[in-house]
Design a protein around this motif. Sequence first.
Motif, short mmCIF file in Angstrom:
data_model
loop_
_atom_site.label_atom_id
_atom_site.label_comp_id
_atom_site.label_asym_id
_atom_site.label_seq_id
_atom_site.Cartn_x
_atom_site.Cartn_y
_atom_site.Cartn_z
N THR A 100 0.83 -1.20 0.00
CA THR A 100 0.00 0.00 0.00
C THR A 100 0.87 1.25 0.00
O THR A 100 1.97 1.25 0.51
CB THR A 100 -0.92 0.04 1.23
OG1 THR A 100 -0.11 0.01 2.40
CG2 THR A 100 -1.86 -1.14 1.23
N SER A 148 -4.74 2.82 5.44
CA SER A 148 -6.08 2.30 5.17
C SER A 148 -6.94 2.51 6.42
O SER A 148 -6.46 2.36 7.54
CB SER A 148 -6.03 0.82 4.82
OG SER A 148 -5.48 0.10 5.89
N TYR A 149 -8.17 2.87 6.21
CA TYR A 149 -9.07 3.14 7.31
C TYR A 149 -10.21 2.13 7.28
O TYR A 149 -10.67 1.74 6.20
CB TYR A 149 -9.63 4.57 7.21
CG TYR A 149 -8.57 5.62 7.22
CD1 TYR A 149 -7.94 5.98 8.41
CD2 TYR A 149 -8.16 6.25 6.05
CE1 TYR A 149 -6.95 6.94 8.43
CE2 TYR A 149 -7.17 7.21 6.06
CZ TYR A 149 -6.56 7.55 7.26
OH TYR A 149 -5.58 8.49 7.29
N THR A 150 -10.68 1.75 8.44
CA THR A 150 -11.80 0.83 8.51
C THR A 150 -13.09 1.56 8.12
O THR A 150 -13.22 2.77 8.33
CB THR A 150 -11.95 0.23 9.91
OG1 THR A 150 -12.11 1.29 10.85
CG2 THR A 150 -10.72 -0.59 10.28
N GLU A 151 -14.02 0.80 7.58
CA GLU A 151 -15.29 1.39 7.18
C GLU A 151 -16.12 1.74 8.41
O GLU A 151 -16.13 1.00 9.39
CB GLU A 151 -16.05 0.40 6.31
CG GLU A 151 -17.24 1.00 5.63
CD GLU A 151 -17.89 0.04 4.66
OE1 GLU A 151 -19.12 0.04 4.58
OE2 GLU A 151 -17.16 -0.70 4.01
N ARG A 152 -16.80 2.85 8.34
CA ARG A 152 -17.61 3.32 9.45
C ARG A 152 -18.81 2.39 9.62
O ARG A 152 -19.55 2.11 8.67
CB ARG A 152 -18.08 4.73 9.18
CG ARG A 152 -18.82 5.34 10.31
CD ARG A 152 -19.17 6.77 10.00
NE ARG A 152 -20.02 7.27 11.07
CZ ARG A 152 -20.54 8.46 11.07
NH1 ARG A 152 -20.31 9.28 10.08
NH2 ARG A 152 -21.30 8.85 12.06
N ARG A 153 -19.03 1.90 10.84
CA ARG A 153 -20.11 0.94 11.10
C ARG A 153 -21.31 1.57 11.80
O ARG A 153 -22.38 1.02 11.77
CB ARG A 153 -19.59 -0.20 11.97
CG ARG A 153 -18.54 -1.02 11.27
CD ARG A 153 -18.10 -2.16 12.11
NE ARG A 153 -16.99 -2.84 11.45
CZ ARG A 153 -16.37 -3.87 11.93
NH1 ARG A 153 -16.73 -4.35 13.10
NH2 ARG A 153 -15.39 -4.42 11.29
#
Length: 62
Positions: A43, A47-52
């Motif tokens: 990369t 990278s960011y985690t998806e908002r839940r």
Amino acid sequence: MIGVALLGIIRRWHFHHQVPLREIARRLGISRNTVRRHLRAETTGPSYTERRSSSVLDKHSV
């Protein structure tokens, strides 16, 4: 955590200017292992985690 700007500097110095890992680490004040790890990573940015969590407006959207 290393920032995007610092990652860009590491990659530019290593790939374009052929600066050795040890010299990059010395100039930036970080570990050689850190430099090596970020150069081996596929990369080019964080990278960011998806908002839940749901939004307040979700119940009003159609």
